[in-house]
Every structure is written in C-alpha cells, then in structure tokens.
Scaffold this motif. Structure first.
Motif, mmCIF file in Angstrom:
data_model
loop_
_atom_site.group_PDB
_atom_site.id
_atom_site.type_symbol
_atom_site.label_atom_id
_atom_site.label_comp_id
_atom_site.label_asym_id
_atom_site.label_seq_id
_atom_site.Cartn_x
_atom_site.Cartn_y
_atom_site.Cartn_z
ATOM 1 N N VAL A 42 0.997 -1.345 0.569
ATOM 2 C CA VAL A 42 0.059 -0.328 -0.455
ATOM 3 C C VAL A 42 0.966 1.290 0.153
ATOM 4 O O VAL A 42 0.586 2.440 -0.194
ATOM 5 C CB VAL A 42 -1.172 0.898 1.383
ATOM 6 C CG1 VAL A 42 -1.587 1.217 1.313
ATOM 7 C CG2 VAL A 42 -2.398 -1.054 1.222
ATOM 8 N N SER A 43 2.281 1.190 0.859
ATOM 9 C CA SER A 43 2.806 2.707 1.071
ATOM 10 C C SER A 43 3.103 2.837 -1.057
ATOM 11 O O SER A 43 3.468 3.895 -1.217
ATOM 12 C CB SER A 43 4.439 2.100 2.167
ATOM 13 O OG SER A 43 5.025 1.370 1.224
ATOM 14 N N LYS A 46 0.641 4.295 -2.614
ATOM 15 C CA LYS A 46 0.197 5.221 -2.478
ATOM 16 C C LYS A 46 1.298 6.588 -3.269
ATOM 17 O O LYS A 46 0.930 7.566 -3.515
ATOM 18 C CB LYS A 46 0.297 5.904 -1.173
ATOM 19 C CG LYS A 46 -1.006 5.212 -0.516
ATOM 20 C CD LYS A 46 -2.142 5.544 -0.852
ATOM 21 C CE LYS A 46 -3.222 4.759 -0.010
ATOM 22 N NZ LYS A 46 -4.358 5.302 -0.603
ATOM 23 N N GLU A 47 2.114 5.889 -3.452
ATOM 24 C CA GLU A 47 3.755 6.433 -3.323
ATOM 25 C C GLU A 47 3.850 7.219 -5.317
ATOM 26 O O GLU A 47 4.088 7.852 -4.859
ATOM 27 C CB GLU A 47 5.383 6.193 -3.069
ATOM 28 C CG GLU A 47 5.595 6.462 -1.429
ATOM 29 C CD GLU A 47 5.972 7.843 -1.420
ATOM 30 O OE1 GLU A 47 6.225 8.545 -2.496
ATOM 31 O OE2 GLU A 47 5.789 8.151 0.274
ATOM 32 N N SER A 49 0.660 6.947 -6.864
ATOM 33 C CA SER A 49 -0.389 7.950 -6.402
ATOM 34 C C SER A 49 -1.366 6.554 -7.681
ATOM 35 O O SER A 49 -2.355 7.185 -8.356
ATOM 36 C CB SER A 49 -0.080 9.198 -7.600
ATOM 37 O OG SER A 49 0.245 9.522 -7.094
ATOM 38 N N VAL A 55 -5.603 0.150 -5.663
ATOM 39 C CA VAL A 55 -5.375 -0.584 -4.593
ATOM 40 C C VAL A 55 -6.162 -1.085 -4.200
ATOM 41 O O VAL A 55 -5.752 -2.672 -3.684
ATOM 42 C CB VAL A 55 -5.487 0.619 -3.316
ATOM 43 C CG1 VAL A 55 -5.643 -0.361 -1.913
ATOM 44 C CG2 VAL A 55 -4.054 2.027 -3.884
ATOM 45 N N ASP A 79 -8.159 4.024 5.937
ATOM 46 C CA ASP A 79 -7.504 5.646 6.033
ATOM 47 C C ASP A 79 -7.633 6.224 7.762
ATOM 48 O O ASP A 79 -8.382 6.538 7.981
ATOM 49 C CB ASP A 79 -7.372 5.944 5.643
ATOM 50 C CG ASP A 79 -6.882 7.508 4.978
ATOM 51 O OD1 ASP A 79 -6.321 7.850 6.014
ATOM 52 O OD2 ASP A 79 -6.876 8.194 4.378
ATOM 53 N N ASN A 83 -2.078 10.451 6.718
ATOM 54 C CA ASN A 83 -0.916 9.550 5.826
ATOM 55 C C ASN A 83 -0.538 8.263 6.569
ATOM 56 O O ASN A 83 0.800 8.150 6.447
ATOM 57 C CB ASN A 83 0.499 10.488 5.432
ATOM 58 C CG ASN A 83 0.354 11.752 4.661
ATOM 59 O OD1 ASN A 83 -0.289 10.774 3.216
ATOM 60 N ND2 ASN A 83 0.257 11.948 4.564
ATOM 61 N N TYR A 85 -2.191 4.142 7.115
ATOM 62 C CA TYR A 85 -2.948 2.748 6.532
ATOM 63 C C TYR A 85 -3.038 1.529 7.750
ATOM 64 O O TYR A 85 -1.857 1.919 7.974
ATOM 65 C CB TYR A 85 -3.164 3.128 5.560
ATOM 66 C CG TYR A 85 -2.532 4.788 4.840
ATOM 67 C CD1 TYR A 85 -4.272 4.707 4.390
ATOM 68 C CD2 TYR A 85 -1.392 5.150 4.077
ATOM 69 C CE1 TYR A 85 -3.885 5.377 3.538
ATOM 70 C CE2 TYR A 85 -1.743 6.558 3.728
ATOM 71 C CZ TYR A 85 -2.868 6.480 3.352
ATOM 72 O OH TYR A 85 -2.983 7.276 2.509
ATOM 73 N N LYS A 116 3.889 7.386 6.925
ATOM 74 C CA LYS A 116 4.908 8.208 6.198
ATOM 75 C C LYS A 116 5.923 8.603 7.270
ATOM 76 O O LYS A 116 4.921 9.176 8.475
ATOM 77 C CB LYS A 116 4.113 8.983 5.640
ATOM 78 C CG LYS A 116 4.923 9.805 4.456
ATOM 79 C CD LYS A 116 3.980 10.814 3.219
ATOM 80 C CE LYS A 116 5.311 10.581 1.978
ATOM 81 N NZ LYS A 116 4.766 11.823 1.465
ATOM 82 N N TYR A 403 7.474 5.299 3.450
ATOM 83 C CA TYR A 403 6.649 5.347 4.523
ATOM 84 C C TYR A 403 7.439 3.950 5.667
ATOM 85 O O TYR A 403 8.634 3.512 4.796
ATOM 86 C CB TYR A 403 4.924 3.957 3.457
ATOM 87 C CG TYR A 403 4.700 5.107 3.456
ATOM 88 C CD1 TYR A 403 3.413 5.379 4.418
ATOM 89 C CD2 TYR A 403 4.796 6.472 2.067
ATOM 90 C CE1 TYR A 403 2.507 6.025 4.088
ATOM 91 C CE2 TYR A 403 3.749 6.461 1.295
ATOM 92 C CZ TYR A 403 3.081 6.846 2.347
ATOM 93 O OH TYR A 403 1.756 7.713 2.227
#
Length: 407
Positions: A42-43, A46-47, A49, A55, A79, A83, A85, A116, A403
């Motif tokens: 997931v990290s 997220k980085e 986008s 996801v 969430d 930042n 999760y 993060k 992260y």
C-alpha cells in the motif's frame, strides 16, 4: 474395558483438536506475514498515486496468495489520516480432525499499520541485552558494515553496546543518515567510525520467535556429502533430512534443488574451495545443536534465495535455538555469500572474519543473532528499498518512499 474405551476416546479427541490447533496457529502466522506485505505494498501504491480501485485489486491479489485450503481470505484498507493506513486481514479457517468436537473453526484476524515518515525497522539485530563485555555488535581491524534503507540495532545495555576499533558502520535511509540503535552507548576508538544517527532505543524483540515455532524435520534421509569421496566435479542434492550433517568440500560443486534442507545432526559447512549453488528457493535449517560454517568459499555464480511461500517463507539460513550455542555461526577466509532471505541465528554469535563478506540487495532481508562480531576486513552490505524488518519480495516495482511499517 469401558474405562479404557473412554480414555482412548478422550485421547483421540485431544489429538484431533491439537492437530487442527497447530494448523490454525501456522495459518495465523502466515496471515500476519501477508498482511505486513500488503501494508507495505500500500505504501508503494500511495507513493505511485495508484487509484483506490487499483489498490483494492492489489489487496485482493495479496489475499489470493494464500493457499486455498486455508479458507477464504480478505484484506481491507482503513485510512487513519495523517498519511497513516491500516490493513486488516481476515481468514476463515476450516476443521479437519476436530469435526467430531462440534466446535466452530476460528476466524483469524491480523492488522498492520504504515505511516509516512515512520522510521524503518532494523534489518540487522543483535538481541542479547547483557552479553559478556556488554558488546552486542563488536567490530575491529577494518571491518565495515554498510546498510541502506533500514536500521541497525544492538540490544546490549553496556556503554559499548556497539564497540568499534578501526572499523566502520554506515547506515542510510535513502534521504540521509539512517539510525544506529544501541542499548547503552557506542564506543568509537578511531573517531568518525559511525556515519549514522546514534540513538539509545528500547530493546527490540525477536520478531520471528513466535511465528516460526519449532521445526519438524521431514522428507527422505540422505548421507553427508562431505564423507562421500566417490564423486568429483559436481553433483545435485535433494531437500530432505541430513542426519549426519551437510559438508561441501574438496573444491566440488554442490547443486541444491529447491526445498527445505534439515540438518538434524552435525553442521552445515562449505569449505576447501567448495561451491554450493541453489537451483531454486531453499531453506537450510540446522537443528539439535549444530552450527553453520562457510569458509574459503565463493558463491559468485549464484545468489541463494529463500522461498516466498510456505511455512518458512523468507527464511534462508536458520540455526534453531537449543538454549546454548557453543560454536559460533562463521563466515571466514574470504567467503563470499550473496543472499536473498533471512539469516536467523537466535542465541548464537555471528562471527564474520578474514575478508569474508555477506551481501544482499533485496526487500527480503534480515540478519538476527545473539551477538555480531566482525573483524579482519570483513564486510556486511545490505541495500533494501522497502524495509520493514521482515521485509518480503512484494513483486512489481516502485519505491516505498518515506513509509515504514510502524505497528
């Protein structure tokens, strides 16, 4: 007779339950590992986008990694704001032998959280809090440890928890100095020996102690290749039980087929110019008080890789803790060892000397020992992109950015 029948019946019920309970315990450990992997994935998402839809698909793909016989598995993402999760995994287990008890099989649940700017967990850990001399990590005579993307920790509480004499430690986290955690202090005899942020930290627990349990050797029993002089050149060996040790010697090449090698007596050794080349993912488990010695050896033709699935996912070399470890785990004499997996030596001294080097560049990295000693120009080089302690190969690209797994 009725009493004997009753006793036998009760024993059968107890055995049935214990067998299923053991399976459930293994499934719980595997679920936690996959939840951890999913959290770090997931990290990366997220980085990069990644969309919410993608996801969700990615989490389902991680859930689908688990064996079908383990029951239905699902992962959900929450969430937490700022930042941070949380990934929650649930798995429905199944009953086998315990059906006769009429109880419901448990539904397992595990969670992992990433944040993060969280601090990377250690990928090099010396666990002993009070070793002789107070030194958890001891290095001298031009030994060098270069660690990128994760932290280094010695739990020893003495003033020389990390003790350096003409030796060097460099730790980076991708954006600057990384962390060197100690339990009581860092001694530097030659000044500027540490390029890292030194910090006194609480003792870190062995993250594998509860999930691995006690291994049970299984498979065909084979003889020690080191005592068989009927062959020269190269030979292929199969996973299974090596009850009198596994010694590679005399400049011969030993090809290991994929699987688990249980050394239930004697040691695992590579010496005298021998080569040990893995033809696929392997786990080597040394049991019953043996040790591991890799000396005068080169593995430049092949990098050992641990399996990514199964009961020993991630584990490459494991010396089972028997309560004592009189003989250290040894890499010496110019030994070169490239690996992709966990080097797990609880209760043992890891001794790296005489220009030996252990090297990796992987997300599948961990070195744990009771104490770590490096001397005589030895090297430890670890470079991981997405560390979280028990980092695993997540598949695909992308960097984890800032992260880290925090819970």
């Amino acid at each position: 007779m009725p009493l004997a029948a009753l006793i036998v019946g009760l024993l059968c019920i107890a055995l049935a339950f214990s067998m299923d309970a053991g399976v459930w315990r293994q499934q719980a450990a595997r679920l936690q590992e996959d939840v951890d992997m999913a959290a770090y994935a997931v990290s990366i998402a997220k980085e990069d986008s990644m969309s919410a839809v993608d996801v969700t698909k990615m989490l389902q793909a991680h859930a689908d990694r688990l064996p079908a016989e383990s029951g239905a598995t699902s992962f959900t993402l929450t969430d937490l704001g700022n930042n941070r999760y949380r990934v929650t995994g649930t798995r429905a287990t199944s009953k086998h032998f315990s059906r006769i008890l009429g109880i419901n099989a448990p539904t397992l649940s595990s969670t992992a959280e990433i944040s993060k700017d969280g601090e990377p967990a250690p990928c090099v850990l010396a666990t002993n809090t009070s070793p002789a001399g107070g030194r958890g990590i001891e290095m001298n005579n031009n030994a060098r440890m270069t660690i990128s993307g994760c932290s280094v920790q010695s739990n020893a509480t003495g003033a020389g928890s990390v003790h350096l004499t003409q030796a060097f430690i460099t730790v980076t986290d991708g954006s600057g100095p990384g962390k060197l955690c100690h339990g009581g202090g860092v001694y530097e005899a030659n000044g500027n020996a540490v390029s890292a942020t030194k910090e006194q930290c609480p003792a870190a627990a062995d993250p594998l102690a509860s999930s691995l349990g006690v291994p049970v050797a299984n498979g065909t029993t084979y003889a020690n290749p080191g005592t068989d002089y009927s062959w020269y050149g190269s030979k292929t060996f199969q996973p299974g039980i090596y009850s009198s040790g596994f010694v590679a010697n005399n400049g011969r090449t030993h090809y290991l087929q994929a699987g688990t090698y249980y050394v239930t007596g004697g040691n695992f050794e590579a010496q005298s110019g021998a080569k040990v080349i893995a033809n696929g993912p392997i786990t080597i488990i040394v049991m019953n008080g043996g040790t591991i010695r890799i000396t005068d050896y080169s593995s430049t033709e092949n990098s050992f890789q641990a399996p990514q699935t199964g009961p020993y996912a991630g584990v490459l070399l494991w010396r089972v803790n028997t309560g004592s470890c009189p003989d250290p785990i040894t890499f010496a004499g110019g030994a070169g060892f490239k690996y992709d997996g966990i080097l797990y030596f609880p209760g043992c001294l890891l001794d790296i000397s005489n220009d030996a080097a252990i090297t990796t560049r992987s997300d599948f990295t961990y070195v744990l020992a009771d104490r770590i000693k490096m001397v005589g120009g030895s090297r430890m080089n670890i470079d991981v992109d997405n560390p979280y302690g028990l980092a695993s190969n997540l598949g695909g690209g992308g960097g984890g950015g800032n992260y880290a797994l925090v819970k």
